[in-house]
Design a protein around this motif. Structure first.
Motif, PDB file in Angstrom:
ATOM      1  N   LEU A  52      37.337   2.153  16.501  1.00 38.61           N
ATOM      2  CA  LEU A  52      36.272   1.572  15.684  1.00 38.61           C
ATOM      3  C   LEU A  52      36.183   0.066  15.861  1.00 38.61           C
ATOM      4  CD1 LEU A  52      36.776   3.734  12.491  1.00 38.61           C
ATOM      5  CD2 LEU A  52      34.678   3.597  13.842  1.00 38.61           C
ATOM      6  N   ARG A  53      37.312  -0.578  16.073  1.00 38.81           N
ATOM      7  CA  ARG A  53      37.296  -2.028  16.331  1.00 38.81           C
ATOM      8  C   ARG A  53      36.470  -2.329  17.582  1.00 38.81           C
ATOM      9  NH1 ARG A  53      38.538  -6.146  13.161  1.00 38.81           N
ATOM     10  NH2 ARG A  53      39.426  -7.299  14.915  1.00 38.81           N
ATOM     11  N   GLU A  54      36.614  -1.497  18.587  1.00 36.15           N
ATOM     12  CA  GLU A  54      35.859  -1.726  19.814  1.00 36.15           C
ATOM     13  C   GLU A  54      34.401  -1.313  19.669  1.00 36.15           C
ATOM     14  OE1 GLU A  54      37.393  -0.763  23.533  1.00 36.15           O
ATOM     15  OE2 GLU A  54      39.436  -1.421  23.106  1.00 36.15           O
ATOM     16  N   LEU A  55      34.161  -0.236  18.934  1.00 34.38           N
ATOM     17  CA  LEU A  55      32.781   0.201  18.734  1.00 34.38           C
ATOM     18  C   LEU A  55      31.980  -0.817  17.936  1.00 34.38           C
ATOM     19  CD1 LEU A  55      33.181   4.002  17.883  1.00 34.38           C
ATOM     20  CD2 LEU A  55      32.121   3.038  19.922  1.00 34.38           C
ATOM     21  N   GLY A  56      32.598  -1.369  16.880  1.00 36.00           N
ATOM     22  CA  GLY A  56      31.876  -2.261  15.981  1.00 36.00           C
ATOM     23  C   GLY A  56      31.966  -3.726  16.333  1.00 36.00           C
ATOM     24  N   GLY A  57      32.961  -4.087  17.148  1.00 33.75           N
ATOM     25  CA  GLY A  57      33.104  -5.498  17.502  1.00 33.75           C
ATOM     26  C   GLY A  57      33.544  -6.345  16.309  1.00 33.75           C
ATOM     27  N   SER A  58      33.380  -7.629  16.444  1.00 29.19           N
ATOM     28  CA  SER A  58      33.853  -8.566  15.420  1.00 29.19           C
ATOM     29  C   SER A  58      33.037  -8.501  14.131  1.00 29.19           C
ATOM     30  CB  SER A  58      33.830  -9.992  15.970  1.00 29.19           C
ATOM     31  OG  SER A  58      32.506 -10.339  16.374  1.00 29.19           O
ATOM     32  N   ASP A  59      31.844  -7.917  14.184  1.00 34.05           N
ATOM     33  CA  ASP A  59      30.998  -7.850  12.991  1.00 34.05           C
ATOM     34  C   ASP A  59      31.379  -6.718  12.045  1.00 34.05           C
ATOM     35  OD1 ASP A  59      29.504 -10.010  13.846  1.00 34.05           O
ATOM     36  OD2 ASP A  59      28.100  -8.745  14.960  1.00 34.05           O
ATOM     37  N   LEU A  60      32.215  -5.793  12.517  1.00 31.00           N
ATOM     38  CA  LEU A  60      32.621  -4.666  11.678  1.00 31.00           C
ATOM     39  C   LEU A  60      33.871  -5.040  10.886  1.00 31.00           C
ATOM     40  CD1 LEU A  60      32.366  -1.662  10.844  1.00 31.00           C
ATOM     41  CD2 LEU A  60      33.871  -1.126  12.778  1.00 31.00           C
ATOM     42  N   ASP A  61      33.796  -4.903   9.578  1.00 32.21           N
ATOM     43  CA  ASP A  61      34.950  -5.142   8.714  1.00 32.21           C
ATOM     44  C   ASP A  61      35.650  -3.807   8.506  1.00 32.21           C
ATOM     45  OD1 ASP A  61      36.828  -6.043   6.956  1.00 32.21           O
ATOM     46  OD2 ASP A  61      35.425  -6.587   5.350  1.00 32.21           O
ATOM     47  N   ILE A  62      36.817  -3.636   9.124  1.00 33.58           N
ATOM     48  CA  ILE A  62      37.532  -2.366   9.042  1.00 33.58           C
ATOM     49  C   ILE A  62      38.945  -2.615   8.553  1.00 33.58           C
ATOM     50  CG2 ILE A  62      38.046  -2.480  11.522  1.00 33.58           C
ATOM     51  CD1 ILE A  62      38.122   0.610  11.481  1.00 33.58           C
ATOM     52  N   ARG A  63      39.385  -1.841   7.573  1.00 38.77           N
ATOM     53  CA  ARG A  63      40.715  -1.987   6.985  1.00 38.77           C
ATOM     54  C   ARG A  63      41.409  -0.625   6.927  1.00 38.77           C
ATOM     55  NH1 ARG A  63      40.425  -6.745   3.728  1.00 38.77           N
ATOM     56  NH2 ARG A  63      38.703  -8.005   4.585  1.00 38.77           N
ATOM     57  N   VAL A  64      42.731  -0.658   6.806  1.00 33.44           N
ATOM     58  CA  VAL A  64      43.528   0.543   6.617  1.00 33.44           C
ATOM     59  C   VAL A  64      44.270   0.415   5.290  1.00 33.44           C
ATOM     60  CG1 VAL A  64      45.392   1.998   7.487  1.00 33.44           C
ATOM     61  CG2 VAL A  64      43.807   0.916   9.091  1.00 33.44           C
ATOM     62  N   PHE A  65      44.085   1.382   4.401  1.00 33.37           N
ATOM     63  CA  PHE A  65      44.721   1.375   3.086  1.00 33.37           C
ATOM     64  C   PHE A  65      45.668   2.573   2.994  1.00 33.37           C
ATOM     65  CE2 PHE A  65      40.709  -0.815   2.621  1.00 33.37           C
ATOM     66  CZ  PHE A  65      41.010  -1.908   1.810  1.00 33.37           C
ATOM     67  N   CYS A  66      46.875   2.346   2.490  1.00 34.81           N
ATOM     68  CA  CYS A  66      47.843   3.433   2.394  1.00 34.81           C
ATOM     69  C   CYS A  66      48.796   3.199   1.227  1.00 34.81           C
ATOM     70  CB  CYS A  66      48.634   3.579   3.693  1.00 34.81           C
ATOM     71  SG  CYS A  66      49.613   2.132   4.134  1.00 34.81           S
ATOM     72  N   GLU A  67      49.512   4.253   0.887  1.00 35.96           N
ATOM     73  CA  GLU A  67      50.527   4.149  -0.170  1.00 35.96           C
ATOM     74  C   GLU A  67      51.818   3.574   0.380  1.00 35.96           C
ATOM     75  OE1 GLU A  67      51.092   7.133  -3.661  1.00 35.96           O
ATOM     76  OE2 GLU A  67      52.465   7.772  -2.073  1.00 35.96           O
ATOM     77  N   SER A  68      52.157   3.927   1.624  1.00 33.80           N
ATOM     78  CA  SER A  68      53.362   3.387   2.257  1.00 33.80           C
ATOM     79  C   SER A  68      53.163   3.293   3.760  1.00 33.80           C
ATOM     80  CB  SER A  68      54.581   4.263   1.943  1.00 33.80           C
ATOM     81  OG  SER A  68      54.398   5.572   2.448  1.00 33.80           O
ATOM     82  N   ASN A  69      53.684   2.215   4.343  1.00 35.81           N
ATOM     83  CA  ASN A  69      53.611   1.993   5.786  1.00 35.81           C
ATOM     84  C   ASN A  69      55.029   1.986   6.333  1.00 35.81           C
ATOM     85  OD1 ASN A  69      53.290   1.158   8.409  1.00 35.81           O
ATOM     86  ND2 ASN A  69      52.099  -0.668   7.944  1.00 35.81           N
ATOM     87  N   ASN A  70      55.380   3.041   7.076  1.00 32.30           N
ATOM     88  CA  ASN A  70      56.728   3.175   7.610  1.00 32.30           C
ATOM     89  C   ASN A  70      56.786   2.916   9.109  1.00 32.30           C
ATOM     90  OD1 ASN A  70      58.040   4.417   5.077  1.00 32.30           O
ATOM     91  ND2 ASN A  70      56.271   5.737   5.424  1.00 32.30           N
TER      92      ASN A  70
END
Length: 482
Positions: free
Chosen positions: A51-69
């Motif tokens: 998605l970062r490549e599809l949307g480029g710098s104009d796309l605001d994309i985040r990852v939300f999780c309960e825990s990152n291991n």
């Protein structure tokens, strides 16, 4: 597991920026990010890079999780921050990577101020687990019940990982107009196709090196792999080295014991190395003669494509999702027939036939399953153009006939013998789907099984182990403070 990043190969076509994706802000939500050998975690992080490549710098994309291991520095934010980030949800989309359910988040989906897509990674039918343990049976029941509730209580749409999984959602009562197929991502998908060279043999070693990759759980068909290896040895006099890579489930230790007992009864050289590093996995793909998959239930079957990208010929059972990809494969079988599987293994290692099979795989399947294809499916799904993919591959009648003649000749030199004197493992019906009746029946059955309680001595030992561990942590902290 040390795996490569997606680099700049995530898309093979430029599908446009955020406007073309139908959203300028995308949140990927997953309860737990585990090591990258976890297919759901890897799919989530890979979708982020695509998605970062599809949307480029104009796309605001985040990852939300309960825990990152994860051991890496992959960027994540706590799930508690999702609401503030969404705001009024204008032009926003949430892609939720669903596992066995996350009650707190599942209940909140209907109130999220954004379009929600549930990325469903398939659920194993409960009947595979019921024989061994109520715990995994209840887990899969909970996962199926959860996805039904989300469908009934919200307007969420669904991304399934294959046409088979999409049809499973339809069997559960979800409108097919809400379901779209997006294939999962394999780490090897971001590498070039390998051209496998003949491996040098150890002195006097003419054994057939068969590989399978997948968790050591009942629906993966390990018992059938052992039976096929036993057939190769009993009928054709060929020694087999069977390597089955994957982690086992502690709640189903009896299944591992069954594999080992069956292998010992038939003198099959079985290796169960559990999980291995990415580099070791690539080495195993390179050193093996054939990839054999007799799994009875798969939502996609990533290792099959990994094997083909590594230049290995594949023999597989046309079951569930594997059936849609191996529909025209010249070495695939349509029923659990150990004799037919063994004959196809021998055809696969014949030098001339092997090269033709590998070439067919490359032209029809390896070239079909690409990062560009997955990126296109992601973009199409975000725009709401939901559909099922066309079948992969075309039949090669000449190659199929050549293999049939090869197998016919085997009957002359190695006629069929009476079946091996052993109780054959049970076999599930091809393409069987889980129904709501199954969910209710197996759920009630598993819930009625009394949980095994620890004996007093085991309870005391467990508490002592915990005490020693806590003391060790306290001492370590004090040493660090000095």
């Amino acid at each position: 597991m040390d795996q490569p990043g997606c680099a700049n190969q995530a898309t093979e076509t430029n599908l446009g920026g955020p406007c073309a994706l139908g959203a300028s802000r995308i949140a990927l939500v997953i309860r737990h990010l585990w090591e990258l050998s976890d297919s759901i975690s890897y799919d989530c992080t890979s979708q982020y890079r695509i998605l970062r490549e599809l949307g480029g710098s104009d796309l605001d994309i985040r990852v939300f999780c309960e825990s990152n291991n994860l051991d890496s520095d992959f960027p994540t934010e706590p799930i508690s921050a999702l609401g503030a980030w969404l705001g009024d949800g204008a032009d926003s989309c949430v892609i939720y990577h669903y596992c066995d359910g996350w009650p707190a988040f599942d209940a909140a989906i209907s109130n999220l101020p954004a379009r929600v897509i549930v990325r469903w990674h398939n659920s194993t039918p409960p009947w595979f687990f019921a024989k061994y343990s109520p715990l995994p049976t209840l887990n899969t029941i909970r996962g199926l019940e959860g996805v039904i509730q989300i469908a009934e209580q919200s307007g969420a749409t669904f991304w399934a990982n294959s046409s088979y999984s999409a049809k499973q959602l339809r069997v559960l009562g979800i409108d097919p107009g809400r379901v779209h197929v997006v294939y999962p991502v394999s780490s090897l998908l971001f590498e070039g196709v390998s051209r496998r060279a003949d491996q040098e043999r150890r002195d006097g070693d003419d054994s057939i090196r068969i590989l399978f990759v997948g968790r050591i759980v009942p629906h993966k068909g390990h018992l059938h792999l052992v039976m096929t290896a036993a057939t190769l040895q009993a009928r054709f006099g060929r020694r087999v080295r069977l390597t089955m890579v994957g982690r086992s489930d502690k709640s189903m230790a009896r299944y591992v014991q069954e594999i080992q007992t069956l292998a010992a009864e038939h003198d099959v050289d079985v290796h169960l190395p559990a999980e291995v590093s990415y580099s070791d996995l690539k080495k195993l793909y390179g050193e093996s003669d054939i990839f054999l998959c007799l799994s009875e239930h798969e939502g996609f079957g990533l290792p099959i494509f990994e094997a083909m990208r590594s230049g290995l010929p594949v023999v597989g059972l046309r079951s569930t999702a594997i059936g849609e990809f191996l529909a025209h494969h010249p070495l695939a079988i349509s029923s659990m027939d150990y004799e037919a599987a063994a004959e196809n293994v021998l055809a696969a290692i014949d030098p001339t036939l092997r090269d033709e099979v590998v070439e067919w795989q490359q032209n029809n399947l390896t070239s079909f399953y690409t990062t560009g294809l997955v990126a296109g499916q992601v973009a199409s799904g975000l725009k709401g153009n939901y559909s099922l993919p066309a079948p992969a591959g075309v039949p090669d009648r000449a190659l199929t006939n050549t293999i049939a003649r090869f197998n016919s000749a085997l009957l002359d030199t190695h006629p069929l013998r009476p079946r091996l004197q052993v109780q054959r493992p049970p076999v599930d019906a091809i393409d069987r789907y889980t129904t709501r009746y199954d969910i209710e029946a197996f759920g009630a059955l598993a819930a009625a099984v009394p949980r095994k309680k620890l004996a007093p001595i085991k309870r005391v030992k467990r508490e002592l182990d915990r005490f020693v561990k806590r003391v060790g942590l306290i001492v370590a902290r004090q040493d660090g403070a000095r």
